[in-house]
Motif scaffolding. Sequence first.
Motif, PDB file in Angstrom:
ATOM      1  N   THR A 164       1.543   0.157  15.496  1.00 26.24           N
ATOM      2  CA  THR A 164       0.165   0.107  15.989  1.00 26.24           C
ATOM      3  C   THR A 164      -0.776  -0.504  14.941  1.00 26.24           C
ATOM      4  O   THR A 164      -0.474  -0.507  13.747  1.00 26.24           O
ATOM      5  CB  THR A 164      -0.345   1.521  16.325  1.00 26.24           C
ATOM      6  OG1 THR A 164      -0.433   2.279  15.113  1.00 26.24           O
ATOM      7  CG2 THR A 164       0.566   2.224  17.318  1.00 26.24           C
ATOM      8  N   LYS A 165      -1.910  -0.996  15.421  1.00 25.93           N
ATOM      9  CA  LYS A 165      -2.906  -1.577  14.516  1.00 25.93           C
ATOM     10  C   LYS A 165      -3.369  -0.533  13.501  1.00 25.93           C
ATOM     11  O   LYS A 165      -3.549  -0.839  12.334  1.00 25.93           O
ATOM     12  CB  LYS A 165      -4.111  -2.104  15.303  1.00 25.93           C
ATOM     13  CG  LYS A 165      -3.807  -3.341  16.107  1.00 25.93           C
ATOM     14  CD  LYS A 165      -5.044  -4.008  16.644  1.00 25.93           C
ATOM     15  CE  LYS A 165      -5.848  -3.169  17.564  1.00 25.93           C
ATOM     16  NZ  LYS A 165      -6.990  -3.888  18.167  1.00 25.93           N
ATOM     17  N   ARG A 166      -3.542   0.692  13.966  1.00 26.38           N
ATOM     18  CA  ARG A 166      -3.991   1.768  13.075  1.00 26.38           C
ATOM     19  C   ARG A 166      -2.972   2.024  11.974  1.00 26.38           C
ATOM     20  O   ARG A 166      -3.327   2.185  10.815  1.00 26.38           O
ATOM     21  CB  ARG A 166      -4.261   3.031  13.876  1.00 26.38           C
ATOM     22  CG  ARG A 166      -4.786   4.178  13.048  1.00 26.38           C
ATOM     23  CD  ARG A 166      -5.172   5.367  13.951  1.00 26.38           C
ATOM     24  NE  ARG A 166      -5.653   6.462  13.191  1.00 26.38           N
ATOM     25  CZ  ARG A 166      -6.909   6.614  12.783  1.00 26.38           C
ATOM     26  NH1 ARG A 166      -7.799   5.701  13.062  1.00 26.38           N
ATOM     27  NH2 ARG A 166      -7.288   7.669  12.097  1.00 26.38           N
ATOM     28  N   LYS A 167      -1.718   2.038  12.331  1.00 27.26           N
ATOM     29  CA  LYS A 167      -0.663   2.280  11.350  1.00 27.26           C
ATOM     30  C   LYS A 167      -0.634   1.153  10.312  1.00 27.26           C
ATOM     31  O   LYS A 167      -0.500   1.415   9.114  1.00 27.26           O
ATOM     32  CB  LYS A 167       0.690   2.408  12.069  1.00 27.26           C
ATOM     33  CG  LYS A 167       1.848   2.717  11.189  1.00 27.26           C
ATOM     34  CD  LYS A 167       1.928   4.184  10.908  1.00 27.26           C
ATOM     35  CE  LYS A 167       3.258   4.469  10.228  1.00 27.26           C
ATOM     36  NZ  LYS A 167       3.198   5.673   9.439  1.00 27.26           N
ATOM     37  N   THR A 185      -3.134  -0.765   9.337  1.00 31.63           N
ATOM     38  CA  THR A 185      -4.282  -0.655   8.440  1.00 31.63           C
ATOM     39  C   THR A 185      -4.106   0.495   7.447  1.00 31.63           C
ATOM     40  O   THR A 185      -4.469   0.365   6.281  1.00 31.63           O
ATOM     41  CB  THR A 185      -5.611  -0.495   9.204  1.00 31.63           C
ATOM     42  OG1 THR A 185      -5.548   0.657  10.032  1.00 31.63           O
ATOM     43  CG2 THR A 185      -5.919  -1.724  10.031  1.00 31.63           C
ATOM     44  N   GLU A 186      -3.520   1.595   7.899  1.00 36.07           N
ATOM     45  CA  GLU A 186      -3.283   2.734   6.995  1.00 36.07           C
ATOM     46  C   GLU A 186      -2.288   2.361   5.900  1.00 36.07           C
ATOM     47  O   GLU A 186      -2.499   2.675   4.724  1.00 36.07           O
ATOM     48  CB  GLU A 186      -2.770   3.940   7.779  1.00 36.07           C
ATOM     49  CG  GLU A 186      -3.824   4.586   8.652  1.00 36.07           C
ATOM     50  CD  GLU A 186      -3.257   5.636   9.589  1.00 36.07           C
ATOM     51  OE1 GLU A 186      -2.032   5.890   9.585  1.00 36.07           O
ATOM     52  OE2 GLU A 186      -4.061   6.220  10.348  1.00 36.07           O
ATOM     53  N   ASP A 212     -12.749  -1.644   3.361  1.00 37.70           N
ATOM     54  CA  ASP A 212     -12.185  -1.533   4.706  1.00 37.70           C
ATOM     55  C   ASP A 212     -10.991  -2.459   4.849  1.00 37.70           C
ATOM     56  O   ASP A 212     -10.869  -3.459   4.129  1.00 37.70           O
ATOM     57  CB  ASP A 212     -13.253  -1.902   5.744  1.00 37.70           C
ATOM     58  CG  ASP A 212     -12.968  -1.367   7.139  1.00 37.70           C
ATOM     59  OD1 ASP A 212     -12.024  -0.563   7.304  1.00 37.70           O
ATOM     60  OD2 ASP A 212     -13.698  -1.743   8.070  1.00 37.70           O
ATOM     61  N   GLU A 267      -8.890  -4.297   8.175  1.00 36.45           N
ATOM     62  CA  GLU A 267      -8.946  -4.557   9.614  1.00 36.45           C
ATOM     63  C   GLU A 267      -7.729  -5.412   9.984  1.00 36.45           C
ATOM     64  O   GLU A 267      -7.405  -6.373   9.301  1.00 36.45           O
ATOM     65  CB  GLU A 267     -10.242  -5.310   9.885  1.00 36.45           C
ATOM     66  CG  GLU A 267     -10.461  -5.749  11.292  1.00 36.45           C
ATOM     67  CD  GLU A 267     -11.794  -6.486  11.427  1.00 36.45           C
ATOM     68  OE1 GLU A 267     -12.843  -5.820  11.456  1.00 36.45           O
ATOM     69  OE2 GLU A 267     -11.758  -7.727  11.484  1.00 36.45           O
TER      70      GLU A 267
END
Length: 157
Positions: A2-5, A7-8, A27, A29
């Motif tokens: 996922t995009k969230r994963k 970025t983390e 940040d 993105e």
Amino acid sequence: MTKRKVTEIVEELATPLVEGEGLELVDVEYKKEGANWFLRIFIDKPEGVDIDDCGRVSERVSDMLDEVDPIPTSYFLEVSSPGAERPLKKPADFERSIGKHVYITTYEPVNGQKSFEGLLEGYEGGALTVTVAVKEAKKTITLPAESIASARLAVVF
């Protein structure tokens, strides 16, 4: 993945590299635009970043990402300043921005609205205190941090 994963993972890997350059990782993105994916890393320091700062971080992060290879698709890496309207995400961001003009959106309406623009008066106990203009008067509101969808500095013209 996922995009969230993504970025983390990138934030975790890039933070020590960015801090090693005397900079702050503001940040990360990861976004698809058209047919291409972009990994954007935003860095800053009190006196602002320049092209040399961005170039050094880009080189170091690119080498690290090539070595670790945490992203399964091809992407373009961009490293830049967060700009004048930098996002506010961490408690330190809010504390550093007290006395500045901000724009905040909330997940759910607070007093009938979901967007607030005004002067950040304080950050304490996980809540923001903002003075906003309501018609011809000023009103101070308190927004719990968990209700905030997004927050950024706002340029006043």
